[in-house]
Design an enzyme around this catalytic site. Structure first.
Site, short mmCIF file in Angstrom:
data_model
loop_
_atom_site.label_atom_id
_atom_site.label_comp_id
_atom_site.label_asym_id
_atom_site.label_seq_id
_atom_site.Cartn_x
_atom_site.Cartn_y
_atom_site.Cartn_z
N ILE A 1 -12.36 -0.78 -1.31
CA ILE A 1 -11.82 -1.29 -2.66
C ILE A 1 -12.04 -0.14 -3.55
O ILE A 1 -13.40 0.18 -3.80
CB ILE A 1 -12.17 -2.68 -2.73
CG1 ILE A 1 -11.60 -3.69 -1.82
CG2 ILE A 1 -12.12 -2.99 -4.33
CD1 ILE A 1 -12.35 -5.03 -2.03
N CYS B 1 0.71 -1.09 0.15
CA CYS B 1 0.17 0.12 0.05
C CYS B 1 0.98 1.33 0.09
O CYS B 1 0.27 2.33 -0.23
CB CYS B 1 -1.08 0.10 0.98
SG CYS B 1 -1.47 -1.79 1.58
N HIS C 1 -9.34 4.16 -1.44
CA HIS C 1 -7.82 3.63 -1.27
C HIS C 1 -7.50 2.80 -2.45
O HIS C 1 -7.50 1.50 -2.23
CB HIS C 1 -7.79 2.84 0.18
CG HIS C 1 -6.45 2.37 0.47
ND1 HIS C 1 -5.22 2.79 -0.11
CD2 HIS C 1 -5.87 1.63 1.09
CE1 HIS C 1 -4.21 2.44 0.32
NE2 HIS C 1 -4.42 1.29 1.25
N CYS D 1 -13.04 0.05 8.03
CA CYS D 1 -12.08 -0.39 7.02
C CYS D 1 -12.08 0.44 5.95
O CYS D 1 -13.14 1.14 5.56
CB CYS D 1 -12.34 -1.75 6.68
SG CYS D 1 -12.53 -2.97 7.83
N SER D 2 -10.95 0.84 5.20
CA SER D 2 -11.23 1.72 3.82
C SER D 2 -11.59 0.83 2.72
O SER D 2 -11.62 -0.58 2.71
CB SER D 2 -9.67 2.20 3.65
OG SER D 2 -8.69 1.03 3.38
N LYS E 1 -10.24 6.10 4.06
CA LYS E 1 -11.53 5.74 4.49
C LYS E 1 -12.71 6.45 3.66
O LYS E 1 -13.59 5.82 3.13
CB LYS E 1 -11.67 6.04 6.07
CG LYS E 1 -13.06 5.78 6.56
CD LYS E 1 -13.05 3.98 6.57
CE LYS E 1 -14.60 3.66 6.58
NZ LYS E 1 -15.39 3.76 5.43
#
Lengths: 132, 390
Positions: B211, B85, B334, B208-209, B330
């Site tokens: 997709i 990442c 991402h 969670c960020s 977020k």
């Protein structure tokens, strides 16, 4: 890649019998075995070491959305365990009631099937831990 | 080493680009970046591209060559960099070093990821590769599970609460409302986060960020030349990177990210600034706990204070140190390889006083922080305004 035989058998010593190593110069135990001691570098002396089969939970999580190959056992518990020689490893915690899985809980090694991803391919075995 | 500045920036919208391909996204970002820079394509001497898992997401490797080809810039040297990442941040840093060293005067650097071509399950496997295949993924650890392990350790040691984690997501969604490029335009409440589905306890879906598909690109130029070309070049005052063990079990501490701490220390020294001089920061909030650990590791708050600081609004717009004015990973989305570059672009917008409704008032110095995996790579950049041509 899942179900690749060489990826599995090459790891037998560490996954089947918790074999790591230890630097005789600084006394640090490593799991899995390290190719060089990060503390002592060339002055270190690495010798094979069987890891203790007991330890305690440092941190844990319950996984509700498992990766491919783990569909049948979701949800399941993952923890980082510190063994009695202070080496740490990540492992599943099985055969233990949810209320027993806590930071600090004493755990011991068991031998289990890890994942089963391919009808034709090899089954991956290795260590898991349960609350003692 | 020579001073290096950003003279152009290009960003695609972040989100689900069903109609568009990987190559179209990076081409859009690259073309926009060159167009905004005051230089021509023929002036670009080299290209650096960040992409984490294009092989797994779209079956395409050799991204360096692909980018040069798409931008019509053959035969310039073009190289892909990968650090999970942090691929974008590492690409930016290598491009920076290429100009700082004197090898090139003008380079393009981009980041791109197209994550929606595969199922969520396959995306999870691709992202899992940021952790340790042999000792983590093999045993069923997902990427959220790794951060969940960090979250539980932090909660135990410092009393950080699930609500405090949720407040990072709430703040970042709120900030994203003012970012036209963001994936999410939806305010959420602490209750929404707390009631969202459990992914890996204590982390829930809204911790969670997402997709995301997207691309980002900037043009770097030696600062002397940048002053002649650009009205307000943004100087890269520091660029640093550090590493830690690939697997969490090998770390000395599970409640701080040492790579972040080390990279931050190097960056502050290189830029000759103190923590309190930073006006805003874009930090790597792939999970809410990651933002808490980032703001502590970067020195904005003491060890264990991140949760309480967030709860008290210190990281909100108008707070002591606004964190993730763009909406962060977020809220903004991402697309992993693009994230490090997109963070730098937010810094450029803020320092150009062009961030509109999410502008940090009087911003002079900004910091970006990009993490690979569960903290095995950390990249920090510090940006400053530079007097340009008038």
């Amino acid at each position: 890649m899942n179900g690749s035989l060489p990826l599995i058998w090459r790891k037998f010593p560490e996954r089947y019998s918790l074999e790591g190593n230890k630097c005789e110069a600084c006394g640090t135990s490593f799991f899995p075995a390290r190719p060089i001691c990060p503390n002592c570098r060339r002055k270190g002396r690495l010798v094979p070491e069987s890891m203790p089969r007991q330890g305690r939970i440092i941190t844990w999580t319950e996984v509700f959305s498992g990766p491919v190959g783990f569909e049948h056992e979701t949800p399941y518990f993952i923890a980082i365990v510190e063994l009695e020689n202070r080496a740490r490893l990540l492992t599943q915690i099985v055969d233990s009631g949810k209320e027993k899985i806590k930071i600090g809980a004493r755990v011991e090694k068991v031998f289990r099937k890890i994942s089963d991803t391919d009808h034709e391919g090899p089954i991956a075995y290795g260590y898991k831990f349960k609350v003692a | 080493m020579r001073s290096v500045s950003i003279i152009g920036a290009g960003l695609t919208k972040f989100g689900e680009h069903w109609e568009r391909s990987f190559r179209e996204l990076i081409a859009e970002a690259g073309i926009k970046a060159i167009a905004s820079s005051g230089v021509e394509g023929k002036d670009i001497e080299a290209i650096y591209g960040g992409s984490m898992a294009s092989g797994r997401f779209i079956g395409q490797e050799h991204i360096g060559a692909l980018i040069a080809d798409q931008l019509g810039l053959n035969p310039v040297a073009s190289t892909r960099l990968e650090a999970a990442c942090a691929s974008g941040g590492v690409a930016l840093r290598n491009a920076y070093m290429a100009v700082a060293s004197g090898q090139y005067d003008i380079v393009a650097v981009g980041g791109v990821e197209k994550m929606t071509e595969v199922s969520t399950e396959d995306a999870a496997v691709a992202l899992g590769g940021a952790g340790d295949q042999e000792t983590e993924l093999f045993f069923g650890a997902t990427f959220p599970a790794l951060y969940a392990l960090l979250a539980r350790a932090h909660m135990k040691e410092y009393g950080t609460t699930e609500e405090q984690l949720a407040m990072c997501a709430v703040k970042n969604h709120k900030n994203a409302m003012n970012n036209p490029n963001a994936q999410f335009k939806r305010e959420i409440s602490v209750k929404d986060v707390m009631e969202s589905g459990m992914v890996a306890s204590p982390l829930k879906l809204l911790d969670c960020s997402p997709i995301t598909d997207g691309a980002a690109a900037v043009i770097l130029c030696e600062s002397g030349k940048a002053r002649e070309i650009s009205e307000m070049p943004i100087e890269i005052a520091a660029s640093s990177q550090a590493s830690d063990t690939l697997a969490l079990a090998g770390r000395k501490s599970l409640t701080e990210m040492n790579a972040t701490k080390v990279a931050a220390g190097i960056a502050y020294r290189q830029a000759c600034v103190k923590v309190k001089d930073i006006d805003f920061a874009e930090v790597h909030d792939c999970f809410t706990i990651a933002e808490i650990m980032a703001i502590e590791g970067l020195g904005f708050f003491g060890k264990g204070e991140g949760g309480r600081a967030t709860e008290r609004g210190k990281t909100a717009m108008g707070g002591e140190i606004p964190i993730n004015p763009s909406g962060g990973l977020k809220g903004k989305g991402h697309p992993v390889g693009a994230t490090g570059i997109a963070q730098a672009i937010e810094a450029v917008y803020q320092l150009h006083n062009a961030a509109e409704k999410r502008q940090v008032k009087g911003a002079k110095i900004g910091l970006t922080h990009n993490v690979g995996g569960s903290g095995a790579t950390a990249v920090v950049h510090i940006f400053k305004q530079l007097e340009g041509k008038r």
